[in-house]
Design a protein around this motif. Structure first.
Motif, mmCIF file in Angstrom:
data_model
loop_
_atom_site.group_PDB
_atom_site.id
_atom_site.type_symbol
_atom_site.label_atom_id
_atom_site.label_comp_id
_atom_site.label_asym_id
_atom_site.label_seq_id
_atom_site.Cartn_x
_atom_site.Cartn_y
_atom_site.Cartn_z
ATOM 1 N N VAL A 72 0.853 -1.296 0.060
ATOM 2 C CA VAL A 72 0.077 0.181 0.033
ATOM 3 C C VAL A 72 0.985 1.265 0.083
ATOM 4 O O VAL A 72 1.741 1.564 0.866
ATOM 5 C CB VAL A 72 -1.017 0.299 1.137
ATOM 6 N N THR A 74 0.936 5.047 0.453
ATOM 7 C CA THR A 74 0.205 5.992 1.103
ATOM 8 C C THR A 74 0.129 7.571 0.814
ATOM 9 O O THR A 74 -0.173 8.364 1.372
ATOM 10 C CB THR A 74 0.365 6.140 2.685
ATOM 11 N N ARG A 76 -1.382 10.507 -1.878
ATOM 12 C CA ARG A 76 -2.763 10.849 -2.245
ATOM 13 C C ARG A 76 -2.861 10.668 -3.859
ATOM 14 O O ARG A 76 -2.272 11.378 -4.615
ATOM 15 C CB ARG A 76 -3.206 12.317 -1.958
ATOM 16 N N VAL A 78 -4.280 6.948 -2.372
ATOM 17 C CA VAL A 78 -3.778 5.743 -1.910
ATOM 18 C C VAL A 78 -3.704 4.576 -3.120
ATOM 19 O O VAL A 78 -4.534 4.467 -3.839
ATOM 20 C CB VAL A 78 -4.666 5.117 -0.786
#
Length: 86
Positions: A72, A74, A76, A78
């Motif tokens: 993942v 993180t 913007r 995501v």
């Protein structure tokens, strides 16, 4: 009459690996990740005949088996990338 020689059972891990790798689409998913990590949409674009539902299921199975990693990012927005493990 010929007698069949009993075959020793395979290691459970090997048996599980054969079953997982033999599932439909898994080989192509792994092939799509060989060169570099990819996002879900990139894997789907590589295998357009594969439904998103099945792709999601196979990715979860491969992650649970330790074959791929789900990373993942993180920023913007995501982002999630998938890559092969060693």
């Amino acid at each position: 009459m010929s007698k069949e020689v009993p075959q020793p059972p395979l290691c459970d891990k090997i048996e599980h690996s054969y079953q997982l790798i033999g599932r439909k689409w898994v080989g192509l998913i792994i092939r799509s990740l060989i060169e570099e990590p990819k996002r879900f949409s990139e894997i789907h674009a590589y295998i357009p005949d594969l439904s998103k539902r099945v792709l999601n299921e196979r990715l979860k199975e491969l992650e649970e088996s330790g074959i791929i990693l789900r990373h993942v990012i993180t920023s913007r927005p995501v982002r999630i990338e998938y890559s092969l493990t060693r």
